[in-house]
Design a protein around this motif. Structure first.
Motif, PDB file in Angstrom:
ATOM      1  N   HIS A 147     -34.472  16.083  -2.304  1.00 29.47           N
ATOM      2  CA  HIS A 147     -35.229  17.328  -2.413  1.00 29.47           C
ATOM      3  C   HIS A 147     -34.439  18.525  -1.890  1.00 29.47           C
ATOM      4  O   HIS A 147     -33.572  18.390  -1.023  1.00 29.47           O
ATOM      5  N   LYS A 148     -34.791  19.667  -2.420  1.00 27.86           N
ATOM      6  CA  LYS A 148     -34.291  20.933  -1.905  1.00 27.86           C
ATOM      7  C   LYS A 148     -35.492  21.702  -1.365  1.00 27.86           C
ATOM      8  O   LYS A 148     -36.383  22.092  -2.117  1.00 27.86           O
ATOM      9  N   PHE A 149     -35.510  21.887  -0.051  1.00 28.58           N
ATOM     10  CA  PHE A 149     -36.666  22.497   0.590  1.00 28.58           C
ATOM     11  C   PHE A 149     -36.449  23.976   0.894  1.00 28.58           C
ATOM     12  O   PHE A 149     -35.318  24.436   1.073  1.00 28.58           O
ATOM     13  N   GLU A 150     -37.561  24.676   0.968  1.00 30.01           N
ATOM     14  CA  GLU A 150     -37.565  26.043   1.480  1.00 30.01           C
ATOM     15  C   GLU A 150     -37.447  25.986   3.011  1.00 30.01           C
ATOM     16  O   GLU A 150     -37.478  24.905   3.608  1.00 30.01           O
ATOM     17  N   ILE A 151     -37.313  27.140   3.651  1.00 26.05           N
ATOM     18  CA  ILE A 151     -37.341  27.164   5.118  1.00 26.05           C
ATOM     19  C   ILE A 151     -38.710  26.662   5.569  1.00 26.05           C
ATOM     20  O   ILE A 151     -39.740  27.198   5.148  1.00 26.05           O
ATOM     21  N   PRO A 152     -38.753  25.605   6.369  1.00 34.00           N
ATOM     22  CA  PRO A 152     -40.049  25.018   6.736  1.00 34.00           C
ATOM     23  C   PRO A 152     -40.906  25.963   7.583  1.00 34.00           C
ATOM     24  O   PRO A 152     -40.391  26.736   8.388  1.00 34.00           O
ATOM     25  N   LYS A 153     -42.200  25.874   7.383  1.00 35.90           N
ATOM     26  CA  LYS A 153     -43.153  26.639   8.180  1.00 35.90           C
ATOM     27  C   LYS A 153     -43.421  25.886   9.484  1.00 35.90           C
ATOM     28  O   LYS A 153     -43.719  24.690   9.471  1.00 35.90           O
ATOM     29  N   GLU A 154     -43.334  26.606  10.605  1.00 35.88           N
ATOM     30  CA  GLU A 154     -43.529  25.983  11.915  1.00 35.88           C
ATOM     31  C   GLU A 154     -44.659  26.679  12.672  1.00 35.88           C
ATOM     32  O   GLU A 154     -44.754  27.910  12.669  1.00 35.88           O
ATOM     33  N   TYR A 209     -41.510  21.902   2.549  1.00 33.79           N
ATOM     34  CA  TYR A 209     -42.075  22.028   1.205  1.00 33.79           C
ATOM     35  C   TYR A 209     -41.014  22.545   0.233  1.00 33.79           C
ATOM     36  O   TYR A 209     -40.022  23.168   0.628  1.00 33.79           O
ATOM     37  N   ASN A 210     -41.241  22.279  -1.046  1.00 36.97           N
ATOM     38  CA  ASN A 210     -40.282  22.704  -2.068  1.00 36.97           C
ATOM     39  C   ASN A 210     -40.697  24.041  -2.686  1.00 36.97           C
ATOM     40  O   ASN A 210     -41.691  24.653  -2.266  1.00 36.97           O
ATOM     41  N   VAL A 224     -45.840  20.114  -0.152  1.00 35.05           N
ATOM     42  CA  VAL A 224     -45.415  19.646   1.170  1.00 35.05           C
ATOM     43  C   VAL A 224     -45.065  18.165   1.066  1.00 35.05           C
ATOM     44  O   VAL A 224     -45.903  17.339   0.707  1.00 35.05           O
ATOM     45  N   LYS A 225     -43.823  17.838   1.388  1.00 31.30           N
ATOM     46  CA  LYS A 225     -43.350  16.457   1.308  1.00 31.30           C
ATOM     47  C   LYS A 225     -43.261  15.794   2.683  1.00 31.30           C
ATOM     48  O   LYS A 225     -43.205  14.568   2.784  1.00 31.30           O
ATOM     49  N   LEU A 226     -43.228  16.618   3.715  1.00 29.84           N
ATOM     50  CA  LEU A 226     -43.044  16.095   5.071  1.00 29.84           C
ATOM     51  C   LEU A 226     -43.720  17.024   6.070  1.00 29.84           C
ATOM     52  O   LEU A 226     -43.562  18.245   6.004  1.00 29.84           O
ATOM     53  N   ILE A 227     -44.489  16.437   6.982  1.00 29.55           N
ATOM     54  CA  ILE A 227     -45.037  17.180   8.122  1.00 29.55           C
ATOM     55  C   ILE A 227     -44.522  16.513   9.391  1.00 29.55           C
ATOM     56  O   ILE A 227     -44.652  15.300   9.566  1.00 29.55           O
ATOM     57  N   TYR A 228     -43.924  17.318  10.249  1.00 27.49           N
ATOM     58  CA  TYR A 228     -43.323  16.813  11.486  1.00 27.49           C
ATOM     59  C   TYR A 228     -44.131  17.341  12.678  1.00 27.49           C
ATOM     60  O   TYR A 228     -44.157  18.537  12.932  1.00 27.49           O
TER      61      TYR A 228
END
Length: 213
Positions: A95-102, A119-120, A125-129
């Protein structure tokens, strides 16, 4: 002057007028001085629902942003990409993601909870940390983090079933070395939770990721 001190001063002034009353009041003061700090410790070790509220789902970033705003989370999004390893997200190269929202919140006074949404460009959203840390200036407590760890584990298990893999070093280490506890679930959404700590209460941290390809 705090409330306990005010009560003690009033009781002492009454005690001077009666020896019997004085002995009774001094006993009461002793009990108050013991119970008061203990009740404070109890409130810090108690875990509320917001601290362990993890819903195993993924979706559109706009929905998650709306949710974080609704609960007054602090937006701490950086202006650069925060990388994540394949050990945490095995599909990172797909995947190529955007800057993640924190986002950051304080679900209770001694805990800091941060969430990072990957998210792409389509907003998926592919991953939540998730990450739980101790808030500065509060006493470190293995007990608190152990409670969070097991309550989150129970919460996730209720949603998607029993873990597929469990490795709990904290149950086997007796010295002051750092331990790592790992639990994994495999379902339509994969979940990986890992905790760092030591028996000397020098460090406590819980991480959790919810992800899919």
């Amino acid at each position: 002057m705090n409330q306990i001190e005010f009560k003690e001063n009033k009781l002492l002034s009454r005690a001077k007028k009666s020896p019997l009353l004085g002995r009774m009041l001094l006993y009461l003061i002793t009990i108050l001085s013991i119970v008061s700090p203990l009740s404070g410790c109890s409130s810090l070790s108690k875990i509320n629902g917001e601290t362990t509220n993890v819903e195993v789902k993924l979706g559109n970033i706009d929905d998650f942003v709306k949710y974080e705003k609704s609960v007054n989370s602090e937006d701490i999004t950086r202006n650069y990409f925060v990388d994540v390893s394949e050990g945490i997200y095995p599909f990172i190269k797909n995947h190529k993601f955007e800057i993640p929202k924190e986002y950051k919140s304080n679900p209770q006074q001694n805990i800091v909870l941060t969430k990072c949404y990957y998210y792409n460009s389509q907003g998926e959203v592919k991953l939540i940390y998730y990450q739980w840390n101790e808030k500065n200036n509060y006493e470190k407590s293995n007990e608190v983090f152990e409670k969070i760890f097991y309550e989150v584990r129970s919460n996730i298990t209720k949603q998607i079933g029993s873990p597929s893999e469990i490795n709990l070093e904290s149950k086997t280490i007796n010295d002051d070395s750092t331990f790592r506890d790992d639990i994994k679930w495999n379902s339509s959404h994969n979940v990986y939770m890992f905790r760092f700590g030591d028996n000397e209460n020098r460090h406590n941290e819980i991480n959790l990721v919810i992800y899919k390809d």
